[in-house]
Write a protein that holds these residues in place. Structure first.
Motif, PDB file in Angstrom:
ATOM      1  N   ARG A  75       2.111  11.827 -15.048  1.00 41.48           N
ATOM      2  CA  ARG A  75       1.118  12.853 -14.759  1.00 41.48           C
ATOM      3  C   ARG A  75       0.556  12.608 -13.357  1.00 41.48           C
ATOM      4  O   ARG A  75      -0.049  11.556 -13.098  1.00 41.48           O
ATOM      5  CB  ARG A  75       0.003  12.838 -15.796  1.00 41.48           C
ATOM      6  N   PHE A  76       0.750  13.587 -12.484  1.00 37.82           N
ATOM      7  CA  PHE A  76       0.347  13.456 -11.086  1.00 37.82           C
ATOM      8  C   PHE A  76      -1.093  13.953 -10.904  1.00 37.82           C
ATOM      9  O   PHE A  76      -1.488  14.942 -11.534  1.00 37.82           O
ATOM     10  CB  PHE A  76       1.277  14.228 -10.170  1.00 37.82           C
ATOM     11  N   PRO A  77      -1.858  13.298 -10.036  1.00 38.71           N
ATOM     12  CA  PRO A  77      -3.225  13.777  -9.785  1.00 38.71           C
ATOM     13  C   PRO A  77      -3.198  15.116  -9.074  1.00 38.71           C
ATOM     14  O   PRO A  77      -2.241  15.453  -8.366  1.00 38.71           O
ATOM     15  CB  PRO A  77      -3.820  12.679  -8.895  1.00 38.71           C
ATOM     16  N   GLY A  78      -4.274  15.884  -9.251  1.00 40.86           N
ATOM     17  CA  GLY A  78      -4.350  17.202  -8.621  1.00 40.86           C
ATOM     18  C   GLY A  78      -4.391  17.103  -7.124  1.00 40.86           C
ATOM     19  O   GLY A  78      -4.927  16.153  -6.528  1.00 40.86           O
ATOM     20  N   THR A  79      -3.830  18.081  -6.449  1.00 39.77           N
ATOM     21  CA  THR A  79      -3.802  18.100  -4.987  1.00 39.77           C
ATOM     22  C   THR A  79      -4.908  18.967  -4.450  1.00 39.77           C
ATOM     23  O   THR A  79      -5.495  19.777  -5.161  1.00 39.77           O
ATOM     24  CB  THR A  79      -2.452  18.635  -4.505  1.00 39.77           C
ATOM     25  N   CYS A 117       7.535  22.376  -5.538  1.00 45.69           N
ATOM     26  CA  CYS A 117       6.203  21.977  -6.055  1.00 45.69           C
ATOM     27  C   CYS A 117       5.692  20.840  -5.183  1.00 45.69           C
ATOM     28  O   CYS A 117       6.286  19.753  -5.154  1.00 45.69           O
ATOM     29  CB  CYS A 117       6.312  21.555  -7.521  1.00 45.69           C
ATOM     30  N   MET A 118       4.592  21.063  -4.476  1.00 42.59           N
ATOM     31  CA  MET A 118       4.076  20.089  -3.510  1.00 42.59           C
ATOM     32  C   MET A 118       3.062  19.151  -4.169  1.00 42.59           C
ATOM     33  O   MET A 118       2.188  19.575  -4.932  1.00 42.59           O
ATOM     34  CB  MET A 118       3.414  20.806  -2.334  1.00 42.59           C
ATOM     35  N   VAL A 119       3.223  17.856  -3.868  1.00 40.13           N
ATOM     36  CA  VAL A 119       2.270  16.832  -4.314  1.00 40.13           C
ATOM     37  C   VAL A 119       2.047  15.862  -3.160  1.00 40.13           C
ATOM     38  O   VAL A 119       2.764  15.893  -2.152  1.00 40.13           O
ATOM     39  CB  VAL A 119       2.774  16.068  -5.553  1.00 40.13           C
ATOM     40  N   SER A 120       1.080  14.989  -3.334  1.00 48.33           N
ATOM     41  CA  SER A 120       0.816  13.932  -2.356  1.00 48.33           C
ATOM     42  C   SER A 120       1.268  12.605  -2.961  1.00 48.33           C
ATOM     43  O   SER A 120       0.724  12.172  -3.988  1.00 48.33           O
ATOM     44  CB  SER A 120      -0.678  13.880  -2.006  1.00 48.33           C
ATOM     45  N   ALA A 121       2.263  11.964  -2.339  1.00 49.11           N
ATOM     46  CA  ALA A 121       2.817  10.720  -2.884  1.00 49.11           C
ATOM     47  C   ALA A 121       3.557   9.978  -1.783  1.00 49.11           C
ATOM     48  O   ALA A 121       3.749  10.483  -0.667  1.00 49.11           O
ATOM     49  CB  ALA A 121       3.738  11.017  -4.064  1.00 49.11           C
ATOM     50  N   THR A 167       0.853  -1.187   0.000  1.00 53.64           N
ATOM     51  CA  THR A 167       0.000   0.000   0.000  1.00 53.64           C
ATOM     52  C   THR A 167       0.895   1.245   0.000  1.00 53.64           C
ATOM     53  O   THR A 167       2.003   1.236   0.540  1.00 53.64           O
ATOM     54  CB  THR A 167      -0.924   0.039   1.230  1.00 53.64           C
ATOM     55  N   ALA A 168       0.408   2.278  -0.619  1.00 53.66           N
ATOM     56  CA  ALA A 168       1.163   3.536  -0.691  1.00 53.66           C
ATOM     57  C   ALA A 168       0.886   4.380   0.547  1.00 53.66           C
ATOM     58  O   ALA A 168      -0.272   4.528   0.956  1.00 53.66           O
ATOM     59  CB  ALA A 168       0.773   4.301  -1.957  1.00 53.66           C
ATOM     60  N   ARG A 169       1.942   4.911   1.140  1.00 54.71           N
ATOM     61  CA  ARG A 169       1.819   5.811   2.296  1.00 54.71           C
ATOM     62  C   ARG A 169       1.895   7.250   1.788  1.00 54.71           C
ATOM     63  O   ARG A 169       2.967   7.841   1.694  1.00 54.71           O
ATOM     64  CB  ARG A 169       2.920   5.528   3.313  1.00 54.71           C
ATOM     65  N   MET A 170       0.746   7.762   1.416  1.00 54.21           N
ATOM     66  CA  MET A 170       0.699   9.088   0.801  1.00 54.21           C
ATOM     67  C   MET A 170       0.928  10.184   1.832  1.00 54.21           C
ATOM     68  O   MET A 170       0.375  10.135   2.946  1.00 54.21           O
ATOM     69  CB  MET A 170      -0.668   9.288   0.125  1.00 54.21           C
ATOM     70  N   GLU A 171       1.766  11.154   1.434  1.00 53.16           N
ATOM     71  CA  GLU A 171       2.030  12.299   2.302  1.00 53.16           C
ATOM     72  C   GLU A 171       2.476  13.482   1.441  1.00 53.16           C
ATOM     73  O   GLU A 171       2.983  13.290   0.315  1.00 53.16           O
ATOM     74  CB  GLU A 171       3.097  11.959   3.336  1.00 53.16           C
ATOM     75  N   PRO A 172       2.291  14.704   1.913  1.00 56.57           N
ATOM     76  CA  PRO A 172       2.733  15.874   1.125  1.00 56.57           C
ATOM     77  C   PRO A 172       4.266  15.893   1.037  1.00 56.57           C
ATOM     78  O   PRO A 172       4.967  15.666   2.019  1.00 56.57           O
ATOM     79  CB  PRO A 172       2.210  17.063   1.928  1.00 56.57           C
ATOM     80  N   SER A 219      -0.230  22.921  -9.466  1.00 52.97           N
ATOM     81  CA  SER A 219      -0.539  21.843  -8.515  1.00 52.97           C
ATOM     82  C   SER A 219      -1.789  21.074  -8.905  1.00 52.97           C
ATOM     83  O   SER A 219      -2.020  19.967  -8.440  1.00 52.97           O
ATOM     84  CB  SER A 219      -0.710  22.427  -7.108  1.00 52.97           C
ATOM     85  N   GLY A 220      -2.595  21.665  -9.782  1.00 48.46           N
ATOM     86  CA  GLY A 220      -3.814  20.963 -10.196  1.00 48.46           C
ATOM     87  C   GLY A 220      -3.564  19.966 -11.302  1.00 48.46           C
ATOM     88  O   GLY A 220      -4.359  19.063 -11.519  1.00 48.46           O
ATOM     89  N   SER A 221      -2.442  20.110 -12.064  1.00 47.20           N
ATOM     90  CA  SER A 221      -2.136  19.206 -13.168  1.00 47.20           C
ATOM     91  C   SER A 221      -0.640  19.244 -13.410  1.00 47.20           C
ATOM     92  O   SER A 221      -0.136  20.077 -14.170  1.00 47.20           O
ATOM     93  CB  SER A 221      -2.900  19.615 -14.428  1.00 47.20           C
TER      94      SER A 221
END
Length: 496
Positions: free
Chosen positions: A492-496, A381-385, A343-348, A419-421
């Motif tokens: 391509r990362f999903p929007g945050t 650039c912040m993402v959740s991953a 499972t992925a441990r998603m975090e900013p 951050s949206g795309s």
């Protein structure tokens, strides 16, 4: 108590075996449910038919009684009505009882046998009989006291069944002065209705039984294609997964069932083939370094060597062991993914920072081939991953780019969008991938050609791992490439 639990378990098993023993087949269940539904509907129809016939039959008698009573009441003089002067007829009026015994004797046979006559009876407000028609022969019609309106009913005159009408008679003062009772024999109607009821009651179970037998036969013919599908499916084993179920001629639900099962068999066959291929490829990939290690060590023990030679061969063995370790780690990771244990441990996190760190870790490998890695993107650039998974994705993509690019070429990493795309692009100037082989590059152990062999340090698992880890984080992966023109990998990362 342990003993009680053991008995309970055996009782459940016994109950289950009893249910299995007495369970109905599919055709019997279809016939049973259909028969039950039809039986309820048929009972309602038979009941409706009987009461409708009964109402129609008695309505004819009621009309006849209405006409007779209307004629008798209409014959009285309007405005001077008096119950004491009310006359049934000159022949039928019997106000006194002097000849009552003779009338009873004379008309006894008539009241029992004549079905064409009409019986009349005049009753006072207190219920006393004032007059009656002679054909009653001493019998009386049943009087219902307290009724203020006209009423119909089934009654009896002696032993004769009659349909009876009771009408209140209003005197000159506006009060009920008496009642007129009229009746007609209904013996034939009662007989016919009784016969109809008997026919319906006898035919009902016969129809239901016949319907169950016919429905079971029809259901058996209807589900015969299902039995053929079952028989064909039972013949399919691990050794003949390429077999398929014959499709029925009719384009109905059974054809859809056969198509669905065939589609399932195709997926199972594909999965089984992929597992066989995976096992074969994994075995081959592990055997290659093991054989190399064994051959190297066998050469070393044959005769004494120089120290430098030993060091060179030992370093080679360590390199092969490292490659085996990486391969085993990758196989374990894919196995964990396939078993849904990962499972992925998603975090900013700062995506730009992770890209720079991954480029830094690739610096030594890039330096050996003189391939600079450039990065073009925002400072932060912040993402959740998942940080660990993301680093592994970057390292595998960059490792492939360096591995299959010629010396003195370039590798470019571009991060664009908001951050949206967010779109992260890895571009190299390597040997490229033919268009017809792009669809298979994410398969395990797949290599485009001989140049991409284990000799280059690759195992064919890198992009497969990238795809699995990206899917866990909902990152879309795509590859664009042309032969001898380089390859571009897009994340391509999903929007945050």
């Amino acid at each position: 108590m342990p003993g009680m639990k053991k008995n309970t378990g055996s009782d459940r098993e016994h109950a289950g075996s009893v249910r299995e023993k007495f369970s109905l087949s599919l055709r019997s269940r279809i016939a049973f449910y259909y028969t039950i539904a039809t039986a309820v509907l048929l009972a309602l129809v038979f009941t409706l038919v009987f009461f409708t016939v009964e109402r129609v039959v008695y309505s004819h008698f009621d009309d006849e009684l209405d006409r007779e009573v209307s004629e008798i009441i209409g014959a009285q003089k309007p405005g001077t009505f008096d119950i004491r002067h009310f006359a049934l007829s000159d022949d039928d009026h019997r106000g006194d009882h002097e000849n009552d015994h003779e009338n009873r004797k004379r008309h006894k046979t008539e009241v029992e046998n004549d079905d064409d006559e009409e019986f009349l009876q005049l009753v006072g407000s207190e219920g006393k009989i004032i007059a009656r028609s002679a054909n009653l022969a001493g019998n009386t019609l049943t009087f219902q006291s307290g009724r203020q309106d006209k009423s119909y009913r089934l009654a009896a005159a002696g032993r004769l069944a009659v349909r009876q009408l009771q009408v209140p008679l209003t005197g000159t003062d506006g009060r009920i002065a008496g009642y007129l009772l009229a009746a007609v024999p209904v013996r034939d109607a009662v007989t016919i209705l009784g016969d109809l009821k008997q026919v319906l009651l006898v035919s009902y179970p016969a129809i239901i039984l016949t319907l169950f037998i016919l429905t079971r036969l029809i259901a058996g013919r209807s589900i015969r294609p299902v039995e053929e599908v079952i028989a064909a499916a039972e013949k399919i084993t691990r050794e003949n997964l390429d077999s398929r179920i014959p499709l029925p001629r009719n384009h109905d639900e059974l054809r859809r069932l056969a198509l669905t099962i065939n589609s399932l068999l195709e997926r199972l066959q594909d999965a089984f083939q992929r597992e066989k291929q995976f096992t074969s490829d994994a075995s081959h990939e592990l055997k290659t370094p093991i054989a190399s290690l064994k051959g190297t060590l066998e050469v070393l023990v044959r005769k004494p060597r120089e120290r430098e030679h030993y060091e060179e061969r030992i370093l080679f063995c360590l390199k092969e062991l490292d490659r085996m370790t990486r391969l085993i780690d990758q196989l374990l990771m894919l196995a964990r993914y396939e078993s849904s244990g990962m499972t992925a441990r998603m975090e900013p996190l700062d995506l730009s920072l992770h890209i720079r760190e991954a480029i830094g870790r690739m610096h030594s490998g890039a330096g050996r081939k003189n391939i600079p890695i450039s990065f073009d993107g925002p400072q932060s650039c912040m993402v959740s991953a998942d940080p660990a998974m993301l680093d592994m994705i970057f390292e595998n993509i960059l490792s492939n780019a360096l591995k299959y690019s010629p010396p003195d070429s370039t590798v470019t990493v571009i991060l664009s969008g908001s951050s949206g795309s967010l779109l992260c692009t890895f571009a190299d100037n390597g040997i490229g991938i033919p268009d017809e082989k792009l669809s298979r590059i994410f398969e395990r152990f797949y290599r485009v050609d001989e140049s991409r062999s284990s000799g280059t340090g690759g195992s064919g698992l890198g992009l497969a791992i990238v795809k699995k880890l990206a899917d866990l984080q909902h990152i879309t992966v795509s590859v664009k490439s042309r032969r001898d023109s380089g390859t571009t990998v897009e994340l391509r990362f999903p929007g945050t």
